[in-house]
Scaffold this active site. Structure first.
Site, short mmCIF file in Angstrom:
data_model
loop_
_atom_site.label_atom_id
_atom_site.label_comp_id
_atom_site.label_asym_id
_atom_site.label_seq_id
_atom_site.Cartn_x
_atom_site.Cartn_y
_atom_site.Cartn_z
N TYR A 1 0.83 -1.20 0.00
CA TYR A 1 0.00 0.00 0.00
C TYR A 1 0.87 1.26 0.00
CZ TYR A 1 -3.59 -3.40 1.25
OH TYR A 1 -4.43 -4.49 1.26
N HIS B 1 -0.03 -12.10 0.31
CA HIS B 1 -0.87 -11.08 -0.33
C HIS B 1 -1.23 -11.44 -1.78
CE1 HIS B 1 -1.59 -6.43 -0.47
NE2 HIS B 1 -2.62 -7.12 -0.91
P1 NAD Z 1 -13.40 0.05 1.01
O1 NAD Z 1 -14.64 -0.58 0.52
O2 NAD Z 1 -13.15 0.10 2.46
O3 NAD Z 1 -13.40 1.51 0.35
C1 NAD Z 1 -12.56 2.52 0.69
C2 NAD Z 1 -13.13 3.79 0.07
O4 NAD Z 1 -14.34 4.10 0.75
C3 NAD Z 1 -12.21 4.98 0.24
O5 NAD Z 1 -12.29 5.78 -0.91
C4 NAD Z 1 -12.83 5.72 1.43
O6 NAD Z 1 -12.57 7.09 1.40
C5 NAD Z 1 -14.29 5.43 1.23
N1 NAD Z 1 -15.04 5.52 2.48
C6 NAD Z 1 -14.85 4.82 3.63
N2 NAD Z 1 -15.73 5.22 4.57
C7 NAD Z 1 -16.49 6.19 4.00
C8 NAD Z 1 -17.58 6.99 4.47
N3 NAD Z 1 -18.06 6.91 5.69
N4 NAD Z 1 -18.12 7.87 3.59
C9 NAD Z 1 -17.65 7.99 2.33
N5 NAD Z 1 -16.62 7.26 1.83
C10 NAD Z 1 -16.06 6.38 2.67
O7 NAD Z 1 -12.19 -0.66 0.27
P2 NAD Z 1 -10.68 -0.84 0.61
O8 NAD Z 1 -10.07 0.37 1.22
O9 NAD Z 1 -10.10 -1.41 -0.61
O10 NAD Z 1 -10.68 -2.02 1.68
C11 NAD Z 1 -10.49 -1.83 3.05
C12 NAD Z 1 -9.19 -2.44 3.51
O11 NAD Z 1 -9.21 -3.84 3.33
C13 NAD Z 1 -7.91 -1.97 2.80
O12 NAD Z 1 -7.45 -0.77 3.32
C14 NAD Z 1 -6.99 -3.12 3.08
O13 NAD Z 1 -6.48 -3.04 4.39
C15 NAD Z 1 -7.94 -4.32 3.01
N6 NAD Z 1 -7.93 -4.95 1.64
C16 NAD Z 1 -7.11 -5.99 1.43
C17 NAD Z 1 -7.06 -6.58 0.17
C18 NAD Z 1 -6.13 -7.74 -0.06
O14 NAD Z 1 -5.49 -8.20 0.87
N7 NAD Z 1 -5.99 -8.23 -1.25
C19 NAD Z 1 -7.83 -6.09 -0.87
C20 NAD Z 1 -8.70 -5.03 -0.61
C21 NAD Z 1 -8.75 -4.47 0.65
#
Ligand code: NAD
Length: 312
Positions: free
Chosen positions: A56, A122
């Site tokens: 990240y 990952h």
């Molecule tokens: P997510 O669905 O959490 O979306 C994040 C987006 O949603 C960002 O743009 C954020 O600003 C927005 N958001 C969050 N809360 C909000 C609110 N209250 N109002 C408006 N917008 C809002 O997707 P993500 O960040 O991809 O996933 C969360 C976490 O999961 C990542 O940070 C990571 O740690 C993990 N992840 C891991 C993998 C993997 O291991 N392959 C893949 C995806 C995500």
């Protein structure tokens, strides 16, 4: 905040958890101070599971998270990070034992700790699964024996990566899945019984489908089809017409499954964390959720990820 047991690890994880990828400015350029405040707010609101990866922001998220956690007692949070992925192209993946060991040392340094609670490989669909099972997971088991990690697991997008890992017979503690249990797609349900049988803890990520289910919409790099983004825009309009913030509905929907121990949400905005925690404790408009979910039925709501042989 509700806490659930993460499979056989016995860890009591908050139902809503914090995904630190935005600290690496993957969605927008963020201010470090705001990012650090978001981490502290998450912990203050009862979130105890924090997930990150060296991938990240090319190590930036781990570095910023390390700064944020400096002032927080180590027993106040459960920390997961990952190894094996360092960029977006196939050449940026390395599941060799040597690289994993080095990667963990580097992560511990950036995070300012001597152990992580969960180390995930990952996105294993980008690797050679033979190497993942013969070399990478045994390496994680050895790191577990050395006490550098408490629990181990894999992450990936194709659901086949979880069934293949179970078939490999290698004992894992948890999986991290994303974009497979949210308003746009609930296909994770097909692998839940097999994971439960082996007491593998389930962490679900991306309740907003990486931005599709937010008023800002999907980022440019989103891998979903035009039809998915279009359905997302229709869903946003439908919720707006009913006076509901689509992200509220998305958070409530993704966190409602009883077999998912925790759902990771990413944001670098402290106000969003406060809203998200309040929302998951609130009552979902079930009828509206069904209407929104209907918009994503029959469309191309998944995408290829990794090697062709690793697709569902
Ligand atoms: P997510 O669905 O959490 O979306 C994040 C987006 O949603 C960002 O743009 C954020 O600003 C927005 N958001 C969050 N809360 C909000 C609110 N209250 N109002 C408006 N917008 C809002 O997707 P993500 O960040 O991809 O996933 C969360 C976490 O999961 C990542 O940070 C990571 O740690 C993990 N992840 C891991 C993998 C993997 O291991 N392959 C893949 C995806 C995500």
């Amino acid at each position: 905040m509700q806490y659930n047991t993460l499979g056989k690890t016995g860890l009591e994880v908050s139902k809503l958890s914090y995904g630190a990828s935005p600290l690496g400015s993957v969605f927008r350029n963020i201010s470090e101070a705001e990012g650090i405040r978001t981490v502290h707010t998450a912990i203050d609101m009862g979130i105890n599971l924090i997930d990150v990866s060296p991938y990240y922001g090319q190590t930036v998220a781990e570095t910023v998270l390390g700064k944020a956690l400096k002032s927080v007692p180590r027993d106040k949070y459960i920390l997961s990070t990952k190894a094996g992925r360092y960029g977006s192209e196939f050449k940026d993946f390395d599941f060799s034992a040597k690289r994993i060991e080095k990667s963990l040392e580097e992560s511990l340094e950036r995070l300012g700790t001597d152990h992580v609670d969960i180390l995930f490989l990952h996105d294993i669909e980008f690797g050679d699964l033979k190497q993942v099972y013969a070399e990478a997971l045994p390496c994680l088991q050895s790191l577990k024996e050395q006490g550098k990690v408490r629990y181990i697991g894999v992450t990936g997008y194709p659901l086949k990566m979880f069934s293949e890992t179970l078939k490999s017979g290698i004992d894992i503690d948890a999986i991290l899945t994303y974009c497979r249990y949210a308003l746009h797609d609930t296909s994770l349900e097909s692998v839940i019984p097999a994971l439960k049988e082996k007491q593998v803890g389930i962490i679900n990520a991306s309740p907003t489908a990486m931005g599709v289910l937010t008023e800002r919409g999907a980022p440019d790099w989103h891998p979903g089809s035009a039809a998915l983004v279009d359905a997302g825009n229709k869903a946003i309009a439908l919720c707006q017409a009913k006076g509901v913030n689509i992200t509220e509905l998305a958070m409530q929907y993704a966190t409602a499954h009883p077999d998912i121990a925790s759902t990771l949400v990413g944001t670098a905005n402290p106000d969003n964390i406060v809203k998200n925690v309040k929302w998951v404790d609130g009552e979902m408009d079930t009828e509206l959720a069904e209407e929104v979910a209907e918009l994503f039925k029959g469309i191309d709501n998944t995408w290829p990820s990794g090697h062709p042989e690793n697709q569902d």
